[in-house]
Scaffold this motif. Structure first.
Motif, mmCIF file in Angstrom:
data_model
loop_
_atom_site.group_PDB
_atom_site.id
_atom_site.type_symbol
_atom_site.label_atom_id
_atom_site.label_comp_id
_atom_site.label_asym_id
_atom_site.label_seq_id
_atom_site.Cartn_x
_atom_site.Cartn_y
_atom_site.Cartn_z
ATOM 1 N N GLY A 175 0.816 -1.217 0.000
ATOM 2 C CA GLY A 175 0.000 0.000 0.000
ATOM 3 C C GLY A 175 0.844 1.258 0.000
ATOM 4 N N TRP A 176 1.956 1.229 0.741
ATOM 5 C CA TRP A 176 2.857 2.392 0.778
ATOM 6 C C TRP A 176 3.440 2.662 -0.603
ATOM 7 N N ILE B 238 2.122 1.911 -3.520
ATOM 8 C CA ILE B 238 1.059 2.443 -4.381
ATOM 9 C C ILE B 238 0.804 3.915 -4.081
ATOM 10 N N VAL B 239 0.698 4.243 -2.786
ATOM 11 C CA VAL B 239 0.471 5.638 -2.394
ATOM 12 C C VAL B 239 1.636 6.521 -2.832
ATOM 13 N N TYR B 240 2.859 5.995 -2.712
ATOM 14 C CA TYR B 240 4.050 6.763 -3.095
ATOM 15 C C TYR B 240 3.972 7.191 -4.551
ATOM 16 N N TYR B 241 3.617 6.254 -5.429
ATOM 17 C CA TYR B 241 3.603 6.585 -6.853
ATOM 18 C C TYR B 241 2.364 7.380 -7.247
ATOM 19 N N LEU B 242 1.251 7.183 -6.545
ATOM 20 C CA LEU B 242 0.071 8.003 -6.821
ATOM 21 C C LEU B 242 0.330 9.461 -6.437
ATOM 22 N N LEU B 243 0.941 9.672 -5.270
ATOM 23 C CA LEU B 243 1.291 11.029 -4.856
ATOM 24 C C LEU B 243 2.409 11.587 -5.731
ATOM 25 N N GLU C 80 3.018 11.042 -8.802
ATOM 26 C CA GLU C 80 2.521 11.476 -10.109
ATOM 27 C C GLU C 80 1.924 12.874 -10.031
ATOM 28 N N ARG C 81 1.310 13.194 -8.893
ATOM 29 C CA ARG C 81 0.684 14.513 -8.727
ATOM 30 C C ARG C 81 1.688 15.574 -8.286
ATOM 31 N N TRP D 144 9.582 11.086 -8.192
ATOM 32 C CA TRP D 144 9.555 9.690 -8.595
ATOM 33 C C TRP D 144 10.879 9.038 -8.233
#
Length: 278
Positions: free
Chosen positions: A210-211, A213-218, A220-221, A225
């Motif tokens: 989960g960490w 996934i959250v890392y790459y979702l944040l 991207e915004r 990276w």
């Protein structure tokens, strides 16, 4: 939206060949540009390829970012090597007290040796690609796989000492807990400690996933990276490409976890007298 960045002409006896490199000026990939290579032999298109052209500024930035990773890896390597040495030095002490259990130690050494040997056999295509034709192909293979066999023997002896020493530390400091080899059998996992370990292990995995996934979702915004690259592209041309993941998983779950959890956590706990500090 395309710009010609290279145009070459090569006159043959009965035809004229051309090669072009076109660059996409519309799409920007973090400073890189998509390029197309086209080769025309006479009146036929004989070659085509598209690729990302990476500018020098990006490469320098990437190398600068990677230098921090490499520094941290060297620092971690100091602790890792020290823990390996401690595990090996436990063996003579255990032998003097007749506390060495060879069965589990030999099993650990065999796992490390076979994993590495199968990994080298799986990369046969890479071995062939690196063949120097100035020497005999048979002699080249004998030399290559002879060194791999010697490496496997070394891994066997090192793994035997490593797992033997770690097992001695585990049994001395945790005499009432499930023995390490029993976690390789269903009976070991069916105990209360084994079932708890399974549940906790999967929960930690889900938190970690989960960490990421959250890392790459944040990221991207927020426009940050982490660079990721395949250092050994030969993995993709291996006989069984998926085996590289199995090999890495076996190495991490056996050698690294034994050193990090059994040896490091045990010694840290005994020195600090606090589990969470350790």
């Amino acid at each position: 939206g395309l710009k010609i960045v290279r145009d070459e002409t090569n006159a043959k006896i009965n035809r004229v060949d051309h090669s072009f490199v076109l660059e996409n000026q519309q799409d920007d990939f973090k400073g890189a540009r998509l390029r197309y290579f086209i080769q025309v032999s006479g009146d036929r298109v004989t070659a085509y390829n598209n690729y990302l052209f990476v500018p020098d500024t990006w490469t320098r930035k990437y190398n600068h970012m990677r230098s921090y990773n490499e520094l941290l890896q060297r620092i971690a390597g100091i602790f890792y090597s020290t823990l390996q040495l401690i595990s090996v030095l436990v063996v003579p002490w255990a032998l003097s007290r007749k506390e060495m259990r060879w069965r589990f130690a030999l099993f650990g050494g065999m796992v490390m040796a076979l994993t590495g040997l199968c990994d080298s056999l799986n990369e046969y295509s890479t071995v062939v690609a690196e063949y120097d034709t100035t020497s005999s192909f048979r002699d080249y293979l004998l030399q290559c796989y002879g060194s791999q066999g010697a490496s496997a023997i070394g891994q066997f002896f090192f793994g035997t000492l490593l797992f033997g020493g770690a097992d001695v530390l585990y049994r001395r400091f945790y005499p009432h807990r499930v023995a390490l080899e029993n976690f390789l059998r269903p009976s070991g996992f069916m105990t209360g400690e084994g079932l708890k370990a399974i549940w906790v292990g999967y929960l930690v995995f889900l938190v970690h996933l989960g960490w990421i996934i959250v890392y790459y979702l944040l990221g991207e915004r927020l426009n940050f990276w982490c660079p990721l690259g395949i250092d050994n592209v030969g993995v993709l041309s291996a006989t069984l490409p998926f085996y590289s993941a199995i090999s890495l998983g076996l190495h991490a779950s056996a050698q690294e976890e034994t050193i990090a959890r059994v040896v490091a956590l045990t010694l840290g706990w005994r020195i600090t007298r606090n589990f969470w500090v350790a």
